[in-house]
Design a protein around this motif. Sequence first.
Motif, PDB file in Angstrom:
ATOM      1  N   ILE A   1       0.729  -1.197   0.132  1.00 53.02           N
ATOM      2  CA  ILE A   1       0.125  -0.014  -0.071  1.00 53.02           C
ATOM      3  C   ILE A   1       0.908   1.230  -0.044  1.00 53.02           C
ATOM      4  N   GLN A   2       0.673   2.120  -1.120  1.00 52.31           N
ATOM      5  CA  GLN A   2       1.527   3.403  -1.175  1.00 52.31           C
ATOM      6  C   GLN A   2       0.737   4.390  -0.216  1.00 52.31           C
ATOM      7  N   GLY A   3       1.173   4.608   1.125  1.00 52.27           N
ATOM      8  CA  GLY A   3       0.666   5.405   2.011  1.00 52.27           C
ATOM      9  C   GLY A   3       0.267   4.833   3.533  1.00 52.27           C
ATOM     10  N   PRO A   4      -0.442   5.679   4.356  1.00 52.49           N
ATOM     11  CA  PRO A   4      -0.710   4.959   5.598  1.00 52.49           C
ATOM     12  C   PRO A   4      -1.693   4.080   5.398  1.00 52.49           C
ATOM     13  N   ALA A   5      -1.616   2.889   6.357  1.00 52.76           N
ATOM     14  CA  ALA A   5      -2.632   1.707   6.340  1.00 52.76           C
ATOM     15  C   ALA A   5      -3.081   1.338   7.657  1.00 52.76           C
ATOM     16  N   TYR A   6      -4.187   1.030   7.893  1.00 46.96           N
ATOM     17  CA  TYR A   6      -4.503   0.882   9.456  1.00 46.96           C
ATOM     18  C   TYR A   6      -5.109  -0.758   9.302  1.00 46.96           C
ATOM     19  N   ALA A   7      -4.539  -1.462  10.018  1.00 45.28           N
ATOM     20  CA  ALA A   7      -5.333  -2.817  10.443  1.00 45.28           C
ATOM     21  C   ALA A   7      -6.080  -2.463  11.731  1.00 45.28           C
ATOM     22  N   ILE A   8      -7.456  -3.125  11.642  1.00 48.04           N
ATOM     23  CA  ILE A   8      -8.185  -2.714  12.661  1.00 48.04           C
ATOM     24  C   ILE A   8      -9.162  -4.093  13.087  1.00 48.04           C
ATOM     25  N   ASP A   9      -9.315  -4.458  14.286  1.00 50.89           N
ATOM     26  CA  ASP A   9     -10.148  -5.503  14.664  1.00 50.89           C
ATOM     27  C   ASP A   9     -11.626  -4.753  14.908  1.00 50.89           C
TER      28      ASP A   9
ATOM     29  N   ILE B   1     -12.254   4.134  12.970  1.00 48.70           N
ATOM     30  CA  ILE B   1     -11.646   5.354  12.970  1.00 48.70           C
ATOM     31  C   ILE B   1     -12.565   6.311  12.425  1.00 48.70           C
ATOM     32  N   LYS B   2     -12.292   7.637  13.358  1.00 43.12           N
ATOM     33  CA  LYS B   2     -13.148   8.940  13.259  1.00 43.12           C
ATOM     34  C   LYS B   2     -12.321   9.845  12.218  1.00 43.12           C
ATOM     35  N   VAL B   3     -13.043  10.338  11.355  1.00 40.68           N
ATOM     36  CA  VAL B   3     -12.549  11.353  10.329  1.00 40.68           C
ATOM     37  C   VAL B   3     -13.113  12.503  10.334  1.00 40.68           C
ATOM     38  N   ILE B   4     -12.680  13.616  10.676  1.00 40.67           N
ATOM     39  CA  ILE B   4     -13.604  14.926  10.431  1.00 40.67           C
ATOM     40  C   ILE B   4     -12.592  15.805  10.011  1.00 40.67           C
ATOM     41  N   ASP B   5     -12.819  16.592   8.928  1.00 35.78           N
ATOM     42  CA  ASP B   5     -12.246  17.480   8.316  1.00 35.78           C
ATOM     43  C   ASP B   5     -10.620  17.210   8.193  1.00 35.78           C
ATOM     44  N   GLY B   6     -10.498  15.782   7.729  1.00 32.51           N
ATOM     45  CA  GLY B   6      -9.135  15.486   7.631  1.00 32.51           C
ATOM     46  C   GLY B   6      -8.307  14.910   8.853  1.00 32.51           C
ATOM     47  N   ALA B   7      -8.943  15.207   9.960  1.00 34.53           N
ATOM     48  CA  ALA B   7      -8.336  14.830  11.170  1.00 34.53           C
ATOM     49  C   ALA B   7      -8.791  13.551  11.746  1.00 34.53           C
ATOM     50  N   VAL B   8      -7.676  12.458  11.789  1.00 34.77           N
ATOM     51  CA  VAL B   8      -7.769  11.169  12.077  1.00 34.77           C
ATOM     52  C   VAL B   8      -7.716  10.771  13.552  1.00 34.77           C
ATOM     53  N   GLU B   9      -8.625   9.985  14.031  1.00 31.07           N
ATOM     54  CA  GLU B   9      -8.826   9.683  15.465  1.00 31.07           C
ATOM     55  C   GLU B   9      -8.911   8.071  15.602  1.00 31.07           C
ATOM     56  N   VAL B  10      -8.473   7.324  16.146  1.00 28.36           N
ATOM     57  CA  VAL B  10      -8.742   5.851  16.283  1.00 28.36           C
ATOM     58  C   VAL B  10      -9.531   5.610  17.486  1.00 28.36           C
ATOM     59  N   ILE B  11     -10.799   5.079  17.397  1.00 26.33           N
ATOM     60  CA  ILE B  11     -11.382   4.733  18.510  1.00 26.33           C
ATOM     61  C   ILE B  11     -11.230   3.301  18.853  1.00 26.33           C
ATOM     62  N   SER B  12     -11.034   2.779  19.985  1.00 29.31           N
ATOM     63  CA  SER B  12     -10.745   1.188  20.128  1.00 29.31           C
ATOM     64  C   SER B  12     -10.811   0.824  21.522  1.00 29.31           C
ATOM     65  N   GLU B  13     -11.360  -0.319  21.534  1.00 32.74           N
ATOM     66  CA  GLU B  13     -11.540  -1.205  22.541  1.00 32.74           C
ATOM     67  C   GLU B  13     -10.857  -2.530  22.438  1.00 32.74           C
ATOM     68  N   GLY B  14     -10.092  -2.628  21.346  1.00 34.28           N
ATOM     69  CA  GLY B  14      -9.494  -3.761  20.840  1.00 34.28           C
ATOM     70  C   GLY B  14      -8.170  -3.659  20.532  1.00 34.28           C
ATOM     71  N   ASN B  15      -7.945  -4.197  19.263  1.00 35.37           N
ATOM     72  CA  ASN B  15      -6.452  -4.373  18.720  1.00 35.37           C
ATOM     73  C   ASN B  15      -6.242  -3.551  17.191  1.00 35.37           C
ATOM     74  N   TRP B  16      -5.191  -2.894  17.110  1.00 39.58           N
ATOM     75  CA  TRP B  16      -5.157  -2.131  15.903  1.00 39.58           C
ATOM     76  C   TRP B  16      -3.733  -1.559  15.663  1.00 39.58           C
ATOM     77  N   LYS B  17      -3.307  -1.369  14.400  1.00 41.31           N
ATOM     78  CA  LYS B  17      -2.042  -0.951  14.116  1.00 41.31           C
ATOM     79  C   LYS B  17      -1.756  -0.149  12.982  1.00 41.31           C
ATOM     80  N   LEU B  18      -1.114   0.864  13.050  1.00 35.00           N
ATOM     81  CA  LEU B  18      -1.063   1.784  11.734  1.00 35.00           C
ATOM     82  C   LEU B  18       0.212   1.480  11.139  1.00 35.00           C
ATOM     83  N   PHE B  19       0.309   1.263   9.856  1.00 37.12           N
ATOM     84  CA  PHE B  19       1.694   0.767   9.148  1.00 37.12           C
ATOM     85  C   PHE B  19       1.793   2.131   8.281  1.00 37.12           C
ATOM     86  N   SER B  20       2.898   2.579   7.965  1.00 32.67           N
ATOM     87  CA  SER B  20       3.235   3.662   7.189  1.00 32.67           C
ATOM     88  C   SER B  20       4.493   3.375   6.252  1.00 32.67           C
ATOM     89  N   SER B  21       4.020   3.265   4.999  1.00 32.54           N
ATOM     90  CA  SER B  21       5.052   2.890   4.154  1.00 32.54           C
ATOM     91  C   SER B  21       5.798   4.067   3.406  1.00 32.54           C
TER      92      SER B  21
END
Length: 222
Positions: free
Chosen positions: A189-197, A202-222
């Motif tokens: 993937i060219q660019g950021p990539a999230y793996a989420i359970d 993932i909340k996105v408002i006006d381009g601002a990204v926030e992860v909401i989680s009670e579980g497991n996730w990871k951000l991969f940056s290529s």
Amino acid sequence: MKLLLTSAGIMNKSIHDTLVDMLDKPIGESSALCIPTAMYGHPWVGPGVQAWEFIKGDARNPMVNLGWKSVGVLELTALPSINKDRWVSLVQETDVLLVAGGDPLYLCYWMQQSGLADLLPSLRSVYVGMSAGSMVMAPHIGEYFVGWNPPNDSDETLNLVDFAMFPHVDHEMLPHNTMAHAEKWAADIQGPAYAIDDETAIKVIDGAVEVISEGNWKLFSS
């Protein structure tokens, strides 16, 4: 528009509270439209009983059955045959769009063919995606998730966010959806990539990204 991109719907209190905050009013005072279209393109979930279960509200994937003031169905494959005056205002006036999982490329194709894709950026609605309904917002989905082949033979999607998503990490029914497989997927993937359970959104408002989680996730940056 405001985006709440989930793996499996409104699965816990954190995601539920985030949705209510994004709506700026109680769910019981909010109108919703559900979009089942992605299900028809996926061999596991449609057409048939699972599309009906999503529309009526499925306790396994809470979205439609949250207690909305009203719920309607917006079937994207039907929209090209209907005058836009009959549905555009309906979409513009609704409080939330509830978009089912299934095949993300099939969903993307019909969002574009119906005209909904052009309408999305200007909407005041909250967009709640589940699985493919979330993945479709990315620039592309990666070869790992290609099932239905669009006419352009591409994995490109709507490009309304600048990251890709790998949903259902470690799901018991999806043995290949491990974090290790997600890492291999993200490498292409060219660019950021999230793996989420399924306990993550993932909340996105006006381009601002926030992860909401009670579980497991990871951000991969290529």
